[in-house]
Enzyme design. Structure first.
Site, PDB file in Angstrom:
ATOM      1  N   ILE A   1      62.018  64.740  29.337  1.00  0.00           N
ATOM      2  CA  ILE A   1      63.040  65.500  28.996  1.00  0.00           C
ATOM      3  C   ILE A   1      63.027  65.883  27.521  1.00  0.00           C
ATOM      4  CG2 ILE A   1      65.447  65.398  28.424  1.00  0.00           C
ATOM      5  CD1 ILE A   1      65.928  63.290  30.558  1.00  0.00           C
ATOM      6  N   GLU A   2      62.653  67.228  27.461  1.00  0.00           N
ATOM      7  CA  GLU A   2      62.218  67.729  26.104  1.00  0.00           C
ATOM      8  C   GLU A   2      63.626  68.164  25.389  1.00  0.00           C
ATOM      9  OE1 GLU A   2      59.457  67.751  24.747  1.00  0.00           O
ATOM     10  OE2 GLU A   2      57.937  67.767  26.351  1.00  0.00           O
ATOM     11  N   ILE A   3      64.249  67.694  24.464  1.00  0.00           N
ATOM     12  CA  ILE A   3      65.506  67.662  24.008  1.00  0.00           C
ATOM     13  C   ILE A   3      66.087  69.009  23.124  1.00  0.00           C
ATOM     14  CG2 ILE A   3      65.755  65.223  24.187  1.00  0.00           C
ATOM     15  CD1 ILE A   3      65.534  65.220  20.986  1.00  0.00           C
TER      16      ILE A   3
END
Length: 307
Positions: free
Chosen positions: A269-271
């Site tokens: 997951i790239e936030i």
């Protein structure tokens, strides 16, 4: 009662150690802190247990040094869930206390404590400053650094298609060097051994740039469908876009290995919005937290999905 975690500041390794113990003191029946290994420079790699259930769920952060904002995000979420359990709150109709009696969340908030320290405090903290400067193209600004303190990218260290990893510079560097062998670095080896010691049902690895979710790695059709269903829920929850890796992804990442070896769902997951080779600016934090607050809950609800 004042919060322990203050996420909207430069969050250091020392702060992580201090806050971990403070959370354990405040929530002694819910939180335990375990040292699962040591970095190259002998900093502790902490795994923090939240909950007492039999179903293990893993969330990790800061594989990459400049992505240190993932650490206070995970710590903040952990405190939120512990407080919610103590005060008998419900998330979307599920009582958090009951969830933590059924599940055990393992947070590894800072996989790369040496690299984070380098990004935040500079090369003066380390003995091999000349090597670090050379690997950083002779710049004293280390804010773009991704690797560990030996110039190895820890998220290219896991034993799945390691030989075929693309865009490898072939030598220590601020980014992308996969190392001389899989698991050559103590940090990635500690994560690998820890996962082997637990029966992890579902996992998420937090990274920082792009507002994207990676969910597939050379999966069978049936398993890919189940993983995609969870990924779609994560995308709806966070507002992030799903990324299809293609038929020949590079490999070597924690999520790649976990999916391939255990046939269990795992997500990268790239936030944050894409911000280039830089730490995420702190003014993004509130939006990031609101997008990700219920991710552990969603993982728990979907923990029995498998091949």
């Amino acid at each position: 009662m004042d919060k322990i975690i203050c996420p909207k500041k430069q969050y250091t390794y020392e702060q992580l150690c201090q806050d971990s113990l403070a959370l354990m003191d405040r929530y002694p029946t819910l939180i335990r802190v375990k040292t699962i290994g040591y970095s190259v420079d002998q900093r502790k790699i902490l795994a923090i247990q939240l909950g007492t259930g039999i179903d293990n769920i893993l969330l990790s952060g800061a594989h990459h040094a400049r992505e240190w904002l993932t650490t206070p995000l995970l710590m903040d979420m952990m405190e939120t869930y512990a407080h919610a359990a103590e005060t008998r709150q419900s998330f979307r109709g599920f009582e958090v206390k009951t969830m933590l009696e059924q599940c055990c969340f393992w947070f590894i908030p800072m996989v790369n404590p040496d690299g984070v320290t380098l990004v935040q405090l500079g090369a003066s903290q380390f003995e091999h400053q000349e090597d670090l400067l050379r690997w950083n193209n002779y710049s004293e600004d280390f804010t773009a650094w991704k690797a560990n303190i030996r110039g190895v990218d820890l998220n290219r260290q896991y034993p799945v298609d390691w030989e075929a990893i693309k865009s490898d510079p072939g030598e220590p560097s601020l980014a992308n060097f996969k190392g001389v062998t899989p698991l050559s670095e103590p940090e990635s080896k500690a994560i690998y051994q820890f996962i082997q010691s637990k029966k992890i049902k579902i996992a998420a690895a937090y990274h920082s740039s792009g507002e994207e979710i990676f969910w597939k790695y050379k999966s069978s059709a049936a398993f890919a469908i189940k993983s995609e269903q969870i990924a779609m829920q994560l995308a709806e929850l966070t507002g992030y876009k799903l990324i299809y890796p293609g038929d020949d992804p590079s490999g070597g990442g924690l999520t790649d290995w976990f999916i391939s070896h255990y046939r269990q769902p795992s997500f990268t997951i790239e936030i944050a919005p894409y911000i280039g080779p830089n730490p995420v600016p702190l003014h993004h934090y509130d939006q990031i937290y609101q997008a990700n607050k219920y991710v552990p809950f969603l993982l728990a609800v979907n923990r029995d999905a498998q091949d």
